[in-house]
Design a protein around this motif. Structure first.
Motif, PDB file in Angstrom:
ATOM      1  N   ALA A   1      -8.135 -38.201  18.728  1.00  0.00           N
ATOM      2  CA  ALA A   1      -8.120 -36.865  19.327  1.00  0.00           C
ATOM      3  C   ALA A   1      -6.880 -36.663  20.193  1.00  0.00           C
ATOM      4  CB  ALA A   1      -9.385 -36.633  20.140  1.00  0.00           C
ATOM      5  N   ARG A   2      -6.568 -37.637  21.028  1.00  0.00           N
ATOM      6  CA  ARG A   2      -5.403 -37.488  21.898  1.00  0.00           C
ATOM      7  C   ARG A   2      -4.116 -37.550  21.083  1.00  0.00           C
ATOM      8  NH1 ARG A   2      -5.300 -37.539  27.290  1.00  0.00           N
ATOM      9  NH2 ARG A   2      -7.298 -38.623  27.434  1.00  0.00           N
ATOM     10  N   ALA A   3      -4.073 -38.411  20.057  1.00  0.00           N
ATOM     11  CA  ALA A   3      -2.883 -38.471  19.208  1.00  0.00           C
ATOM     12  C   ALA A   3      -2.645 -37.131  18.522  1.00  0.00           C
ATOM     13  CB  ALA A   3      -3.035 -39.583  18.164  1.00  0.00           C
ATOM     14  N   LEU A   4      -3.704 -36.522  18.018  1.00  0.00           N
ATOM     15  CA  LEU A   4      -3.571 -35.211  17.377  1.00  0.00           C
ATOM     16  C   LEU A   4      -3.051 -34.171  18.362  1.00  0.00           C
ATOM     17  CD1 LEU A   4      -3.984 -33.232  15.049  1.00  0.00           C
ATOM     18  CD2 LEU A   4      -6.386 -33.015  15.772  1.00  0.00           C
ATOM     19  N   GLU A   5      -3.609 -34.158  19.553  1.00  0.00           N
ATOM     20  CA  GLU A   5      -3.187 -33.185  20.570  1.00  0.00           C
ATOM     21  C   GLU A   5      -1.723 -33.382  20.950  1.00  0.00           C
ATOM     22  OE1 GLU A   5      -2.182 -32.542  24.694  1.00  0.00           O
ATOM     23  OE2 GLU A   5      -3.373 -34.331  24.286  1.00  0.00           O
ATOM     24  N   ILE A   6      -1.290 -34.638  21.128  1.00  0.00           N
ATOM     25  CA  ILE A   6       0.107 -34.921  21.480  1.00  0.00           C
ATOM     26  C   ILE A   6       1.047 -34.466  20.368  1.00  0.00           C
ATOM     27  CG2 ILE A   6       1.760 -36.807  21.793  1.00  0.00           C
ATOM     28  CD1 ILE A   6      -0.442 -38.265  23.387  1.00  0.00           C
TER      29      ILE A   6
END
Length: 259
Positions: A170-175
């Motif tokens: 999730a955080r990788a996608l957001e970044i």
């Protein structure tokens, strides 16, 4: 003496420690296919005695990412432009990107530990190069960002797997989707950075870490790194079996019974 010094990349070796330095601070160590080939050559040129590889950069920025010349119609002299690549066959496009990726893949070899010393901007390809390393020591002024999507592209230099492994999907996608900056405090908190230090202490901190990394017996570190790298893809019982096999090799070696 430098074993390699070309196209914005310099490789030096001091006993068990190699240093790969990006040497084009005037362009904030922007990257090109020539630089990628030099990085791949540096990996192939490592003596067998090397245990730790430090990746660093001259100047205020680690790497501002892909040189914007890549986005001009003519591209880089002697290189296929992006437009030429897009018009070529699937096979040629795939093989060209695979060649570029070679600069980013050798840093996780089991026989070495790679440490990125990152200051200032690490954007796009620069972010992916830092992610290629096993460990990251960063200065307080660091700014990571994955800007490929804002250009209509994707991160294709082997950075998506380590980013997701470090910070989660999730955080990788957001970044990646937002292209926003990740600063030092957040980088340490979410697992991108192993250590954050003032910029003037970056080299000393990396030197201290390198000293600690070469202290244990080499084969024990190699076996441990292989176990940890393989752990996410193995079922629990297979990982236990891999641990037993690795420990058996170590015990036999320590007892002088290895082949």
């Amino acid at each position: 003496m430098a074993l390699l010094d070309k196209d914005g990349v310099r490789l030096t070796v001091d006993d068990t420690v190699a240093t790969v330095t990006l040497t084009n601070p005037a362009k904030r160590n922007a990257q090109s296919p020539a630089l990628w080939r030099a990085l791949a050559e540096a990996g192939r040129s490592l003596p067998g005695t090397v245990r730790v590889v430090v990746l660093r950069a001259e100047g205020m920025s680690f790497s501002a990412g892909l040189d914007r010349q890549a986005f001009t119609p003519e591209g880089f002299e002697g290189e296929p432009s992006f437009i030429e690549l897009a018009r070529g066959s699937d096979e040629r496009l795939d093989s060209t990107i695979a060649e570029y990726q070679e600069a980013f893949t050798w840093w996780r070899r089991n026989d070495i530990i790679s440490v990125a010393a990152v200051q200032g901007h690490a954007i796009g390809a620069g972010f992916q190069l830092a992610l290629a390393c096993d460990l990251r020591v960063v200065a307080e002024d660091v700014q990571f960002a994955m800007r490929e999507t804002s250009l209509g592209l994707v991160p294709d230099l082997a950075g998506t797997q380590p980013l997701t492994s470090l910070v989660g999907y999730a955080r990788a996608l957001e970044i990646c989707a937002t292209g926003r900056f990740v600063h030092a405090e957040e980088a340490e908190r979410i697992g991108l950075a192993n250590l954050v230090v003032p910029a003037e202490e970056l080299d000393a901190a990396v030197a201290d870490l390198t000293t600690a990394l070469v202290a244990p017996p080499r084969d024990a570190v190699i076996e441990t790194k292989a176990l940890l790298r393989g752990a996410p893809s193995r079922p629990y019982d297979e990982q236990r079996a891999a641990e037993r096999a690795a420990q058996a090799r170590r015990l036999r070696d320590l007892a002088g019974l290895s082949d």
